[in-house]
Design a protein around this motif. Structure first.
Motif, PDB file in Angstrom:
ATOM      1  N   LYS A  25       0.834  -1.206   0.000  1.00 57.99           N
ATOM      2  CA  LYS A  25       0.000   0.000   0.000  1.00 57.99           C
ATOM      3  C   LYS A  25       0.866   1.252   0.000  1.00 57.99           C
ATOM      4  CE  LYS A  25      -0.601  -0.088   5.038  1.00 57.99           C
ATOM      5  NZ  LYS A  25      -0.424  -1.504   5.378  1.00 57.99           N
ATOM      6  N   ALA A  26       0.268   2.323  -0.453  1.00 58.28           N
ATOM      7  CA  ALA A  26       0.964   3.609  -0.452  1.00 58.28           C
ATOM      8  C   ALA A  26       1.129   4.094   0.984  1.00 58.28           C
ATOM      9  CB  ALA A  26       0.163   4.622  -1.262  1.00 58.28           C
ATOM     10  N   LEU A  27       2.264   4.702   1.261  1.00 54.60           N
ATOM     11  CA  LEU A  27       2.539   5.242   2.589  1.00 54.60           C
ATOM     12  C   LEU A  27       3.060   6.660   2.466  1.00 54.60           C
ATOM     13  CD1 LEU A  27       4.474   2.230   4.207  1.00 54.60           C
ATOM     14  CD2 LEU A  27       2.070   2.852   4.585  1.00 54.60           C
ATOM     15  N   SER A  28       2.790   7.441   3.508  1.00 55.46           N
ATOM     16  CA  SER A  28       3.330   8.792   3.529  1.00 55.46           C
ATOM     17  C   SER A  28       4.796   8.751   3.947  1.00 55.46           C
ATOM     18  CB  SER A  28       2.550   9.648   4.520  1.00 55.46           C
ATOM     19  OG  SER A  28       2.805   9.214   5.838  1.00 55.46           O
ATOM     20  N   ALA A  29       5.499   9.846   3.687  1.00 54.77           N
ATOM     21  CA  ALA A  29       6.908   9.923   4.067  1.00 54.77           C
ATOM     22  C   ALA A  29       7.069   9.666   5.559  1.00 54.77           C
ATOM     23  CB  ALA A  29       7.465  11.294   3.695  1.00 54.77           C
ATOM     24  N   PHE A  36      12.018   3.190  10.221  1.00 53.29           N
ATOM     25  CA  PHE A  36      13.476   3.258  10.259  1.00 53.29           C
ATOM     26  C   PHE A  36      13.956   4.130  11.419  1.00 53.29           C
ATOM     27  CE2 PHE A  36      12.220   2.454   5.924  1.00 53.29           C
ATOM     28  CZ  PHE A  36      13.074   1.435   5.544  1.00 53.29           C
ATOM     29  N   ASN A  37      15.153   3.867  11.825  1.00 53.55           N
ATOM     30  CA  ASN A  37      15.770   4.638  12.887  1.00 53.55           C
ATOM     31  C   ASN A  37      16.592   5.776  12.281  1.00 53.55           C
ATOM     32  OD1 ASN A  37      16.429   5.354  15.429  1.00 53.55           O
ATOM     33  ND2 ASN A  37      18.000   3.788  15.711  1.00 53.55           N
ATOM     34  N   MET A  38      15.909   6.650  11.595  1.00 56.50           N
ATOM     35  CA  MET A  38      16.575   7.725  10.862  1.00 56.50           C
ATOM     36  C   MET A  38      15.719   8.974  10.905  1.00 56.50           C
ATOM     37  SD  MET A  38      17.590   5.764   7.428  1.00 56.50           S
ATOM     38  CE  MET A  38      19.088   4.819   7.336  1.00 56.50           C
ATOM     39  N   THR A  39      16.337  10.080  10.681  1.00 53.07           N
ATOM     40  CA  THR A  39      15.572  11.328  10.665  1.00 53.07           C
ATOM     41  C   THR A  39      14.716  11.412   9.403  1.00 53.07           C
ATOM     42  OG1 THR A  39      17.265  12.541   9.471  1.00 53.07           O
ATOM     43  CG2 THR A  39      17.462  12.466  11.866  1.00 53.07           C
ATOM     44  N   GLY A  40      13.712  12.245   9.469  1.00 52.15           N
ATOM     45  CA  GLY A  40      12.875  12.475   8.300  1.00 52.15           C
ATOM     46  C   GLY A  40      13.655  13.017   7.125  1.00 52.15           C
ATOM     47  N   ALA A  41      14.666  13.789   7.436  1.00 49.68           N
ATOM     48  CA  ALA A  41      15.486  14.354   6.369  1.00 49.68           C
ATOM     49  C   ALA A  41      16.186  13.257   5.579  1.00 49.68           C
ATOM     50  CB  ALA A  41      16.509  15.323   6.946  1.00 49.68           C
ATOM     51  N   SER A  44      13.717  11.491   3.440  1.00 48.26           N
ATOM     52  CA  SER A  44      13.411  12.334   2.294  1.00 48.26           C
ATOM     53  C   SER A  44      14.500  12.202   1.223  1.00 48.26           C
ATOM     54  CB  SER A  44      13.292  13.780   2.751  1.00 48.26           C
ATOM     55  OG  SER A  44      12.893  14.607   1.688  1.00 48.26           O
ATOM     56  N   TYR A  45      15.734  12.138   1.690  1.00 45.45           N
ATOM     57  CA  TYR A  45      16.864  11.958   0.764  1.00 45.45           C
ATOM     58  C   TYR A  45      16.705  10.660  -0.029  1.00 45.45           C
ATOM     59  CZ  TYR A  45      21.562  10.235  -0.411  1.00 45.45           C
ATOM     60  OH  TYR A  45      22.636   9.670  -1.042  1.00 45.45           O
ATOM     61  N   HIS A  46      16.374   9.595   0.657  1.00 43.41           N
ATOM     62  CA  HIS A  46      16.227   8.312  -0.020  1.00 43.41           C
ATOM     63  C   HIS A  46      15.021   8.301  -0.954  1.00 43.41           C
ATOM     64  CE1 HIS A  46      19.494   6.139   1.798  1.00 43.41           C
ATOM     65  NE2 HIS A  46      19.102   6.462   3.020  1.00 43.41           N
ATOM     66  N   LEU A  47      13.934   8.900  -0.501  1.00 40.33           N
ATOM     67  CA  LEU A  47      12.747   8.955  -1.356  1.00 40.33           C
ATOM     68  C   LEU A  47      13.047   9.717  -2.639  1.00 40.33           C
ATOM     69  CD1 LEU A  47       9.923   9.637   1.272  1.00 40.33           C
ATOM     70  CD2 LEU A  47      10.319   7.532  -0.032  1.00 40.33           C
TER      71      LEU A  47
END
Lengths: 88, 88
Positions: A25-29, A36-41, A44-47
DNA sequence: ATAGTATTTAGAAAAAATTCTAAATAGATA
DNA sequence: TATCTATTTAGAATTTTTTCTAAATACTAT
């Protein structure tokens, strides 16, 4: 938008896991980030890398951006591999 | 020997071109190097990455080491992509 | 308009990948 | 054995990638 970008995108384990999450299913950022154990930033980089590779479709809804797997590019990669294998 | 190594190996354009060269016939490290504007040491580096990923088969003959594509690992990658796509 | 939430962008630090030169190893041949 | 050719290894320089913090943008809703 060539294979170079797509293979690069697929080469990172975090990005492959993101794609696996989006398989169903589609998911939001934010929802993706929750896995994941990572910041949103960083998410965002990976997306962005996945997006540039054409592997994601995005749709906006309310305040969210929903991401989904774009299977057609996955198929293109499979065709490249199939050709390499000799099924050309 | 997992997907991580294999996708990483596939993510570099030089290595993908090496695989394409080896699609048809086995080539020695020197012959492979002849197709690129790089030192033999660099070619050796790339061959080693491909080898660790299981993408190459090697056979020694005389003074040469011949490399060839190992299609079974290519197939495994295709299966991963197929599953991602939803054909699971 | 203001305030709140979601996401991205900018800039910097740290880690990993790519390439080179020079030296080392391995095997073949004279 | 001595030498020649093929390939790999070691170490260093450069580039790319990954990640963070802090700030900016975008959109919602009060």
């Amino acid at each position: 938008m060539g294979f170079a970008e797509t293979f690069k995108a697929l080469s990172d384990p975090v990005r492959r896991e993101i794609l696996t999450l989006l398989k169903q299913k589609a998911l939001s950022a934010g929802e993706i980030g929750g896995h994941f154990n990572m910041t949103g930033a960083t998410i965002s980089y990976h997306l962005n890398i996945l997006k540039k590779a054409g592997l994601l479709h995005e749709s906006r809804e309310k305040n969210f951006i929903y991401y989904q797997l774009n299977t057609s590019v996955v198929e293109e990669v499979m065709l490249w591999l199939s050709d390499l294998k000799g099924d050309a």
